[in-house]
Enzyme design. Structure first.
Site, mmCIF file in Angstrom:
data_model
loop_
_atom_site.group_PDB
_atom_site.id
_atom_site.type_symbol
_atom_site.label_atom_id
_atom_site.label_comp_id
_atom_site.label_asym_id
_atom_site.label_seq_id
_atom_site.Cartn_x
_atom_site.Cartn_y
_atom_site.Cartn_z
ATOM 1 N N GLU A 113 0.810 -1.214 0.000
ATOM 2 C CA GLU A 113 0.000 0.000 0.000
ATOM 3 C C GLU A 113 0.848 1.272 0.000
ATOM 4 O O GLU A 113 0.567 2.202 -0.752
ATOM 5 C CB GLU A 113 -0.926 0.004 1.229
ATOM 6 C CG GLU A 113 -2.084 -0.968 1.153
ATOM 7 C CD GLU A 113 -3.120 -0.532 0.140
ATOM 8 O OE1 GLU A 113 -3.130 0.644 -0.250
ATOM 9 O OE2 GLU A 113 -3.916 -1.389 -0.280
ATOM 10 N N SER A 114 1.838 1.324 0.867
ATOM 11 C CA SER A 114 2.517 2.604 1.108
ATOM 12 C C SER A 114 4.005 2.470 1.383
ATOM 13 O O SER A 114 4.636 3.463 1.754
ATOM 14 C CB SER A 114 1.875 3.275 2.325
ATOM 15 O OG SER A 114 2.075 2.467 3.485
#
Length: 528
Positions: free
Chosen positions: A140-141
């Site tokens: 995701e990040s």
């Protein structure tokens, strides 16, 4: 006699080991794909049933037998909890090669994750969820709680504004819980459990987490109508979602067998990185860091939801501190007696104000007011905005929970006016011109140094200060261009004017609306 005792002990040991092979509490690795709440299956009886059987080599190497040794580190603990079916294919191989050829990237990601990973694994095990999901923030990040996508998804779990609101993640002028380590992790796992309950399949749940549950449901319905398969690999998805689970599988494979990919994972101890500490007073971030004996940047790394120089206890009653520094902070806080805890408080704008006027009211410089509240150029502060201002020695009351949880800052464009000369028509009065251009009678009279009930001669020049938008449209439409004379007077406002430019919301604006269907959709378009 001794021989008989030894035989009895040997039989007892075999019974105990056989019991370990057939009973006991279910570990997270025993999670069943059919469990509709995304948690563990029902635990088996502690009393073995049927004849006792010796442990085979296959039993000993499977999740049926609880190991007696503690995990060597957190990576070992994560591996023991893997419970999702493996995905195979060219996309997985491609992503494995992508990560394996970027060792510096993997090193940065995994080192960054060391602050948060223990807590996530603890939460997954407590819920009985597969520990592969602890690796999802890598996808995701890259485990960056300050990450923001081009679609405005934020935090290490990348929540969109509307989805964050749905899961009670506060987003206000003082904090953004989509970045909060505890709150965002809880919300993400709640959401994943909800999606697993809907689809009964972790791969489909992950697709829905990325693409939106409505989109996955419709893709499944289309395939069912066509008589096609409804698994993750069968659905027609956007390219990002098609790669989503292969990315997670690739990271899982690297964590499972780092040597096979010539990768060295940094040591992450199987021990909490941080402690939760209660806050009972509004307190400056700099003071917390000082009392805890850490750098302010280290504090913000554990508390990334906070984006102001002060913590309001009514809205943020708990903070995170490194494990060893939490005790230091508590001890120093008890001994603190020098001045107040917080240097800042909140002031609510009573009406639309220019930053200069607001700064004058609260005793700050305009530059400081703009900096601490993020006020952009050429904007007015809207009435009701909750502004950070210095806390005076006479204002010792902490900020209320209503303000701390819901305070917003909103802006509206300044009304930029221009000095304009128009020609009066026959029987034109101050009132008729004011009505025509939607300004006050008092202003027209003041600008032309006449009484409010005065009349103008036909063709007489009348001075007006009009918003630029009106000057360039309304005036030009009503008066021939030869009869309009304009000179620059940028920045002067027509006080009392009822005509205002449309408001445009900036920082602290409302969250984006949701997709049709009521349930939140979480669609990411990230910059990689």
């Amino acid at each position: 006699m001794k021989i008989q005792i030894l035989k009895i002990l040997a039989v007892a040991s075999m019974v105990w080991l056989t019991g370990c092979a057939t009973t006991g509490t279910t570990t997270p690795a025993a999670t069943t794909s059919g469990s509709k709440n995304g948690g563990v299956a029902a635990k088996a009886s502690l009393i073995p049933g049927g004849p006792l059987r010796p442990i085979t080599a296959a039993n000993a190497s499977s999740g049926e037998v609880a190991t007696l040794s503690a995990p060597a580190d957190l990576w070992d603990r994560i591996r023991r909890g893997f419970a999702m079916p493996d995905l195979q294919g060219d996309l997985v191989t491609d992503r494995e090669q992508w990560y394996a050829t970027r060792p510096d990237y993997i090193q940065r990601m995994t080192e960054r994750s060391s602050k948060y990973l223990f807590h996530i694994v603890e939460e997954l095990e407590r819920r009985g969820m597969p520990t592969e999901l602890a690796l999802l923030p890598y996808i995701e990040s890259a485990f960056n709680p300050q990450a923001v996508s081009s679609a405005k998804a934020a935090g290490m779990w990348q929540f969109m504004p509307a989805t964050g609101t749905y899961f009670d993640l506060k987003q206000n002028a003082f904090r953004d819980d989509r970045r909060d380590v505890l709150a965002s992790t809880k919300a993400a796992l709640d959401y994943l459990q909800k999606l697993y309950g809907m689809f009964g399949d972790w791969h489909l749940a992950l697709a829905a987490y990325n693409w939106g549950e409505g989109n996955v449901s419709r893709a499944i319905a289309r395939n069912q109508k066509l008589g096609l398969g409804t698994g993750y690999a069968d659905l027609n998805m956007p390219a990002e979602t098609r790669l989503y689970v292969p990315k997670l599988q690739a990271v899982k494979n690297i964590v499972a067998h780092p040597d096979a990919f010539h990768t060295e994972l940094p040591l992450i101890e199987n021990h909490p990185f941080f402690q939760v500490v209660d806050i009972t007073h509004d307190i400056d971030v700099s003071l917390v860091a000082s009392l805890a004996g850490i750098r302010e940047s280290d504090f913000r790394a554990l508390n990334p939801s906070l984006h102001k120089p002060v913590i309001f206890a009514a809205g943020t009653p708990k903070i995170l501190l490194p494990w060893d520094n939490a005790k230091v902070f508590r001890k120093n806080l008890e001994a603190h007696s020098e001045g107040q805890y917080a240097s800042w408080t909140v002031w609510t704008a009573p009406t639309n104000l220019s930053p200069a006027a607001a700064a004058q009211r609260v005793g700050m410089s305009e530059a400081d007011l703009r900096a601490v509240n993020g006020i952009p150029p050429r904007m007015l502060i809207k009435a009701g905005s909750a502004l950070m201002v210095p806390r005076s020695t006479t204002t010792l009351q902490d900020v209320s929970s209503q303000v701390a949880d819901n305070g917003q800052v909103a802006f509206t464009p300044e009304i930029v006016t221009r000095r304009t000369t128009v020609r009066a028509g026959r029987r034109e009065t101050v009132a008729s011109i004011a009505h025509r251009y939607k300004v006050s009678v008092d202003n027209v009279a003041d600008w032309n140094d006449v009484r409010k009930n005065a009349s103008f001669k036909n063709g007489q020049a009348v001075v007006m200060y009009l918003p630029v938008r009106v000057t360039t449209t309304a005036v030009a439409a009503r008066v021939p261009s030869a009869d309009v004379k304009q000179t620059s007077a940028r920045g002067k406002q027509a006080s009392g004017s009822r005509h205002a430019a449309p408001a445009r919301q900036h920082a602290g604006g409302s969250a984006s609306t949701n997709r049709k269907g009521g349930a939140p959709s979480k669609v990411h378009k990230k910059k990689r």
